[in-house]
Scaffold this motif. Structure first.
Motif: not given
Length: 124
Positions: A9-10, A13, A17
């Protein structure tokens, strides 16, 4: 064991971004406004008919040989303004004959080509 899920998930993300600023950039283009005026010059139309017995007629005149057909195609490929080349196959004409004419036209440089009379192929 939610650690691998959190790691994925990081990463997603961070990728999101990074890509958001690329999507917000735009390019200014000056597009034309309104409708263009209609063309004033008449485009000539050449009609080639492939009959049920695979005979070929060029604007109503029979084409006697392959060389004669290629001479006609060369003539319209080099003409100015370029005429529209309409192929009108009969429903009973051989596919091979129609495709042969289209391939010759493309090979000799005819660019504005279309097939007309397709309503005869619609089953009722």
């Amino acid at each position: 064991n939610t650690t691998p899920l959190i790691d994925v998930m990081l990463v997603l993300l961070i990728m999101l971004i990074i890509t958001i600023p690329l999507q917000t950039q735009s390019v200014a283009i000056d597009l034309p406004q309104g409708n263009p005026p209609p063309s004033t010059e008449e485009v000539p139309v050449v009609t080639l008919v492939v009959d049920f017995d695979n005979t070929i007629t060029w604007n109503g005149q029979p084409v006697s040989s392959e060389d004669d057909l290629q001479a006609h195609l060369r003539e319209i490929a080099s003409a100015q303004p370029k005429p529209e080349f309409h192929i009108q196959p009969n429903r009973l004409a051989d596919y091979k004959t129609v495709v042969h004419v289209m391939a010759d036209a493309q090979r000799l440089g005819v660019t504005q080509m279309g097939i007309v009379g397709q309503e005869q192929f619609v089953d009722q």
